[in-house]
Design an enzyme around this catalytic site. Structure first.
Site, PDB file in Angstrom:
ATOM      1  N   ASP A 132      -4.894  -4.765   7.931  1.00 18.32           N
ATOM      2  CA  ASP A 132      -3.589  -4.517   7.301  1.00 18.32           C
ATOM      3  C   ASP A 132      -3.643  -4.733   5.784  1.00 18.32           C
ATOM      4  O   ASP A 132      -2.697  -4.416   5.073  1.00 18.32           O
ATOM      5  CB  ASP A 132      -2.542  -5.429   7.945  1.00 18.32           C
ATOM      6  CG  ASP A 132      -1.123  -4.962   7.651  1.00 18.32           C
ATOM      7  OD1 ASP A 132      -0.957  -3.825   7.157  1.00 18.32           O
ATOM      8  OD2 ASP A 132      -0.187  -5.742   7.922  1.00 18.32           O
ATOM      9  N   GLU A 169      -5.091  -2.974   3.619  1.00 13.06           N
ATOM     10  CA  GLU A 169      -5.784  -1.700   3.461  1.00 13.06           C
ATOM     11  C   GLU A 169      -5.612  -1.095   2.069  1.00 13.06           C
ATOM     12  O   GLU A 169      -6.462  -0.320   1.634  1.00 13.06           O
ATOM     13  CB  GLU A 169      -5.304  -0.709   4.530  1.00 13.06           C
ATOM     14  CG  GLU A 169      -4.016   0.072   4.196  1.00 13.06           C
ATOM     15  CD  GLU A 169      -2.786  -0.809   4.028  1.00 13.06           C
ATOM     16  OE1 GLU A 169      -2.791  -1.947   4.535  1.00 13.06           O
ATOM     17  OE2 GLU A 169      -1.816  -0.373   3.377  1.00 13.06           O
ATOM     18  N   ASP A 195       4.883   3.209   2.087  1.00 11.84           N
ATOM     19  CA  ASP A 195       3.666   2.600   1.544  1.00 11.84           C
ATOM     20  C   ASP A 195       2.868   3.571   0.667  1.00 11.84           C
ATOM     21  O   ASP A 195       1.756   3.270   0.254  1.00 11.84           O
ATOM     22  CB  ASP A 195       2.809   2.056   2.702  1.00 11.84           C
ATOM     23  CG  ASP A 195       1.991   0.842   2.304  1.00 11.84           C
ATOM     24  OD1 ASP A 195       2.314   0.229   1.273  1.00 11.84           O
ATOM     25  OD2 ASP A 195       1.025   0.518   3.018  1.00 11.84           O
ATOM     26  N   LYS A 215       0.938  -4.266  12.708  1.00 13.90           N
ATOM     27  CA  LYS A 215       2.137  -4.941  12.199  1.00 13.90           C
ATOM     28  C   LYS A 215       3.124  -5.181  13.340  1.00 13.90           C
ATOM     29  O   LYS A 215       3.109  -4.453  14.332  1.00 13.90           O
ATOM     30  CB  LYS A 215       2.818  -4.054  11.153  1.00 13.90           C
ATOM     31  CG  LYS A 215       2.127  -4.031   9.811  1.00 13.90           C
ATOM     32  CD  LYS A 215       2.960  -3.309   8.778  1.00 13.90           C
ATOM     33  CE  LYS A 215       2.260  -3.264   7.433  1.00 13.90           C
ATOM     34  NZ  LYS A 215       2.136  -4.588   6.793  1.00 13.90           N
ATOM     35  N   LYS A 232      -1.320   4.012  -4.945  1.00 13.13           N
ATOM     36  CA  LYS A 232      -1.610   3.802  -3.515  1.00 13.13           C
ATOM     37  C   LYS A 232      -0.822   4.796  -2.664  1.00 13.13           C
ATOM     38  O   LYS A 232       0.401   4.822  -2.707  1.00 13.13           O
ATOM     39  CB  LYS A 232      -1.254   2.365  -3.112  1.00 13.13           C
ATOM     40  CG  LYS A 232      -1.344   2.100  -1.597  1.00 13.13           C
ATOM     41  CD  LYS A 232      -0.972   0.652  -1.229  1.00 13.13           C
ATOM     42  CE  LYS A 232      -0.913   0.459   0.284  1.00 13.13           C
ATOM     43  NZ  LYS A 232      -0.477  -0.902   0.676  1.00 13.13           N
ATOM     44  N   ARG A 268      -5.846  -2.302  -0.949  1.00 16.10           N
ATOM     45  CA  ARG A 268      -6.953  -2.646  -1.857  1.00 16.10           C
ATOM     46  C   ARG A 268      -8.239  -1.911  -1.493  1.00 16.10           C
ATOM     47  O   ARG A 268      -9.058  -1.644  -2.355  1.00 16.10           O
ATOM     48  CB  ARG A 268      -7.133  -4.176  -1.870  1.00 16.10           C
ATOM     49  CG  ARG A 268      -7.467  -4.761  -0.534  1.00 16.10           C
ATOM     50  CD  ARG A 268      -7.213  -6.273  -0.462  1.00 16.10           C
ATOM     51  NE  ARG A 268      -5.798  -6.584  -0.229  1.00 16.10           N
ATOM     52  CZ  ARG A 268      -5.322  -7.824  -0.123  1.00 16.10           C
ATOM     53  NH1 ARG A 268      -6.114  -8.867  -0.256  1.00 16.10           N
ATOM     54  NH2 ARG A 268      -4.032  -8.024   0.085  1.00 16.10           N
ATOM     55  N   ASP A 296       1.643   2.830   7.096  1.00 16.05           N
ATOM     56  CA  ASP A 296       0.822   1.638   7.275  1.00 16.05           C
ATOM     57  C   ASP A 296       1.233   0.900   8.540  1.00 16.05           C
ATOM     58  O   ASP A 296       2.110   0.040   8.516  1.00 16.05           O
ATOM     59  CB  ASP A 296       0.965   0.721   6.039  1.00 16.05           C
ATOM     60  CG  ASP A 296       0.116  -0.532   6.163  1.00 16.05           C
ATOM     61  OD1 ASP A 296      -0.752  -0.577   7.057  1.00 16.05           O
ATOM     62  OD2 ASP A 296       0.318  -1.463   5.351  1.00 16.05           O
TER      63      ASP A 296
HETATM   64  N1  BES Z   1       1.913  -2.297   2.618  1.00 20.62           N
HETATM   65  C1  BES Z   1       1.733  -3.686   2.867  1.00 20.62           C
HETATM   66  C2  BES Z   1       2.488  -4.560   1.878  1.00 20.62           C
HETATM   67  C3  BES Z   1       3.973  -4.653   2.058  1.00 20.62           C
HETATM   68  C4  BES Z   1       4.493  -5.495   3.030  1.00 20.62           C
HETATM   69  C5  BES Z   1       4.811  -3.988   1.233  1.00 20.62           C
HETATM   70  C6  BES Z   1       5.856  -5.609   3.164  1.00 20.62           C
HETATM   71  C7  BES Z   1       6.177  -4.106   1.355  1.00 20.62           C
HETATM   72  C8  BES Z   1       6.705  -4.922   2.316  1.00 20.62           C
HETATM   73  C9  BES Z   1       0.252  -4.049   2.773  1.00 20.62           C
HETATM   74  O1  BES Z   1      -0.639  -3.074   3.151  1.00 20.62           O
HETATM   75  C10 BES Z   1       0.040  -5.207   3.677  1.00 20.62           C
HETATM   76  O2  BES Z   1       0.159  -5.036   4.850  1.00 20.62           O
HETATM   77  N2  BES Z   1      -0.263  -6.362   3.096  1.00 20.62           N
HETATM   78  C11 BES Z   1      -0.460  -7.540   3.831  1.00 20.62           C
HETATM   79  C12 BES Z   1      -1.677  -8.214   3.261  1.00 20.62           C
HETATM   80  C13 BES Z   1      -2.163  -9.372   4.086  1.00 20.62           C
HETATM   81  C14 BES Z   1      -2.707  -8.881   5.417  1.00 20.62           C
HETATM   82  C15 BES Z   1      -3.222 -10.094   3.299  1.00 20.62           C
HETATM   83  C16 BES Z   1       0.772  -8.416   3.638  1.00 20.62           C
HETATM   84  O3  BES Z   1       1.310  -8.471   2.550  1.00 20.62           O
HETATM   85  O4  BES Z   1       1.190  -9.033   4.629  1.00 20.62           O
HETATM   86 ZN    ZN Z   2      -0.026  -1.150   2.989  1.00 22.49          ZN
HETATM   87 MN    MN Z   3      -1.036  -3.108   5.233  1.00 19.84          MN
END
Ligand code: BES
Ligand code: ZN
Ligand code: MN
Length: 498
Positions: free
Chosen positions: A349, A351, A290, A279, A267, A353, A272
């Site tokens: 967010d 994204e 990210d 966020k 990835k 996947r 992000d």
């Molecule tokens: N890059 C983030 C995941 C992440 C969050 C990694 C905090 C490290 C620390 C990912 O793209 C994301 O935002 N995931 C969301 C998914 C949710 C919206 C289903 C998350 O984990 O909050």
């Molecule tokens: Zn992300």
């Molecule tokens: Mn995200």
């Protein structure tokens, strides 16, 4: 770094520095015993006086001991002798490296190599030594102006060995450890660079550079128009809100004849922001990390290239920036992935996947033996496993076990997590084939279930490295994980070759 082995007694070797270790209850390590005898009991005297600690990771420097040829002796605490395993060995070497790299020492001899370490061969001890020194020597000063602190002049790492017969294994371990350390350093550099420098185009240039002058490695980079033609509308929906051009980086290393390749997908979200599902502000800077999945798989490629491993490896990096703007994808938008499956983007967010699914579909053309995607995918994974272990989900029991075992051997730990229809059901959409989120419950697992829908017929595993890829707080920075784990997986596949 150069490496050498030495069969002479540590006390007889005229190097700048020798590492010795002491256990709790006054038990001397093998090299410490030798230095103690040569110096007529100096080590024991210092233990008695309370000046040397046997606590794991404590250290002290002794200079110009009578009867000892080396200029410095670094004494490290090894803790309980009954609990001395690979992890403790590595921690002790890192503690020694921390003090040695602050001195002017040009060579060091690791006397801890003479210890018996539970369940760990000389090969792995040599590897851990090289990796631990690489870890401690790593600096990221590129973005600071002004005078840099003087770098350590360390040039040679020596391994004390009991018999010449051990030399071959140890030399191989040093060579592998050196290459893993190089892969880790590259992954850290890419992770630590800010998002205004490390853009998708920057990652593409880095990948191209790795291939220059290497006949076995070719790198190609697909641009937006080419991805459109392939139907990667899911991936492109993530980059819709940014000015930064998206890229699909494809690195093909051919060292293994006609064997089916392993494909590693990383990835590469260079920043992000969350998109329209923006966020919250605090800590948002950390979303420059990210792309650590991308950094990890490019790092592993660097390791493989340095070692010229006899395998076929493909690295695929979908890389984009996720930003909000008037052209960004909206929550509720429906996109068609390269596989033909449609996705309702309920949260922009989620994204990672969306770019990985198209990269997985693209990976099919390599007829892979196995596909492993690596991603900082979910905050839920950080809640589940913390910073200690990466999560591994797979549609293949053997591949999952292979990755977890490689984590144990490399001290780059991982842990299995499930998949399952009951979790996948959380991704149901009223309007499309699936939604891109599955609710708060089991978020790391439902994210993996989403990816599984694009891995039909592939031997596939997913690694969520959201907790392990970087440190927060005062030690903020990329860790280079899971380069050691993946390198070990590939090395083990080489060992298994006929
Ligand atoms: N890059 C983030 C995941 C992440 C969050 C990694 C905090 C490290 C620390 C990912 O793209 C994301 O935002 N995931 C969301 C998914 C949710 C919206 C289903 C998350 O984990 O909050
Ligand atoms: Zn992300
Ligand atoms: Mn995200």
């Amino acid at each position: 770094m150069e490496y050498f082995t030495s069969t002479s007694k540590p006390s007889r070797r005229a190097v700048d520095c020798v590492i010795i270790g002491i256990y709790e209850r006054g038990k001397l390590g093998v090299a410490a015993d030798d230095i103690n005898s040569a110096s007529k009991g100096e080590v024991r005297r210092l233990i008695k006086s309370g000046d040397l600690s046997s606590e794991l990771g404590q250290s002290a420097v002794l200079t110009k001991l009578a009867g000892v040829k080396a200029h410095r002796i670094v004494v490290v605490g090894l803790g309980k002798s009954s609990a001395f395993g690979a992890r403790q060995f590595r921690k002790a070497v890192a503690a020694a490296a921390t003090v040695i790299t602050k001195t002017r020492a040009k060579q060091v001899l690791n006397g801890l190599m003479l210890e018996t370490v539970a369940k760990t061969s000389r090969y792995y001890l040599a590897r851990h030594t090289a990796e631990a020194f690489g870890e401690i020597l790593y600096r990221f000063n590129k973005m600071k102006s002004g005078r840099q602190p003087a770098a350590s002049p360390l040039k040679k790492i020596g391994y004390a060995i009991a018999k010449q017969a051990d030399a071959a294994d140890i030399t191989r371990g040093a060579k592998h450890g050196d290459a893993i350390a190089a892969g880790v350093s590259l992954a850290k550099d890419l992770g630590n660079l800010p998002a205004n420098v490390c853009t998708p185009s920057y990652l593409a240039r880095t990948a191209k550079k790795l291939a220059t002058g290497n006949a076995k490695l070719t790198t190609k980079v697909l641009n937006e128009a080419e991805m459109k033609r392939l139907g990667m509308r899911s991936l492109l929906s993530v980059s819709a809100g940014t000015e930064e051009a998206p890229k699909l980086i494809v690195m093909q290393y051919k060292g293994g004849g006609s064997n089916k390749p392993v494909v590693l997908v990383g990835k590469g979200v260079t920043f992000d922001a969350g998109g329209i599902s923006l966020k919250p502000g605090p800590g948002m800077d950390e979303m420059k990390f990210d792309m650590c999945g991308a950094a990890g798989v490019i790092g592993v490629m660097a390791t493989v290239v340095q070692l010229k491993l006899p395998i076929n490896l493909v690295v695929v990096v979908p890389t984009v920036e996720n930003m909000p703007s008037g052209t960004a994808t909206r929550p509720g938008d429906i996109v068609k992935s390269m596989s033909g499956q449609t996705i309702e983007v309920l949260n922009t967010d989620a994204e990672g996947r969306l770019i990985l699914c198209d990269a997985l579909t693209y990976s099919r053309r390599f007829k892979p033996a196995a596909v492993v995607d690596v991603a900082t995918l979910t905050g839920a994974c950080v809640i589940a496993l913390g910073a200690h272990r990466s999560a591994v989900m797979s549609n293949d029991d053997a591949l999952r076990a292979e990755l977890v075992a490689a984590g144990e051997r490399s001290e780059d730990l991982a842990w299995p997590m499930p998949l399952g229809e009951e979790y996948a059901e959380q991704l149901k959409s009223n309007f499309a084939d699936m939604a891109n989120i599955g609710g708060r419950h089991g978020g790391a697992v439902t994210a993996a279930c989403f990816l599984e829908k694009f891995a039909d017929g592939l031997t596939w595993a997913h690694m969520d490295i959201a907790g392990t890829a970087w440190n927060s707080g005062t030690k903020k920075g990329a860790t280079g994980r899971p380069v050691p784990l993946l390198a070990e997986m590939l090395l083990a596949r080489c060992r298994a070759l006929p």
